[in-house]
Design an enzyme around this catalytic site. Structure first.
Site: not given
Ligand code: 5GP
Length: 179
Positions: A42, A102, A151, A158
């Site tokens: 979302k 991330d 974060f 969220d």
């Molecule tokens: P990745 O697979 O790149 O580790 O994760 C991406 C997903 O992790 C993003 O779509 C998001 O939902 C979540 N995410 C990563 N870092 C953050 C952050 O600092 N804040 C929030 N709210 N979600 C994060």
């Protein structure tokens, strides 16, 4: 909600200005191409709504929901598709619209998954990029802002399903997710 925010990183106005710049770049790059914008649910719902209106081109829109996080703040590594695309992306120039990259795992998985469905091309436009969190090598073609770490919440993002409706992006106080 505001009392849980350590610092505002990007205001509503800064976000609007950056989204407009991204929209113009994407407009130039996708002129004459069969564009499919794919929003990740979302977290990207607000960015998707603003970016789609900032790209002055014919396009189709779809959504996908993938998760690598539970209710916590660290990536768990396993990607799971909760909601797939409604239609086949075959032959489209797919542009995935993401809230934040991330570890890079979600987007590496999604881009590979789309390639296997014979798209004409696949690129990623992320609102935020957090390169310090990378676990796999992944470089989004378009990024709104690059952030060092921490974060963040707001503008669709969220923590435990809260804060998505904040109009700005803020750093969440550590005590909220470390309690
Ligand atoms: P990745 O697979 O790149 O580790 O994760 C991406 C997903 O992790 C993003 O779509 C998001 O939902 C979540 N995410 C990563 N870092 C953050 C952050 O600092 N804040 C929030 N709210 N979600 C994060």
């Amino acid at each position: 909600m505001i009392e849980d925010i350590e610092q505002v990183l990007y205001t509503e106005q800064q976000i609007a200005e950056r989204v407009s710049v991204l929209g113009k770049r994407i407009h130039t790059d996708y002129l004459g191409k069969k564009l499919l914008l794919i929003g990740t649910l979302k977290g990207a719902f607000l960015f998707m709504a603003d970016l789609a209106r900032a790209i002055n081109l014919p396009m189709e829109i779809d959504f996908i929901s993938a998760s690598s996080y539970g209710n916590g703040t660290t990536s768990q590594g396993l990607i799971h598709i909760r909601k797939d695309l409604d239609h086949s992306p075959k032959g489209y120039h797919a542009l995935i619209v993401e809230d934040i990259v991330d570890s890079g795992r979600t987007l590496s998985y999604l881009t590979e998954n789309l390639r296997s469905q014979h798209v004409a091309s696949v690129e990623v436009c992320t609102f935020l990029d957090k390169p310090s969190g990378r676990a796999v090598s992944f470089e989004p073609k378009y990024a709104g802002f690059t952030i060092p770490g921490g974060f963040v919440v707001g503008y669709g993002m969220d923590y435990a399903e809260k804060y998505r409706n904040l109009p700005f992006v803020g750093l969440l106080k550590r005590k909220i997710y470390e309690k």
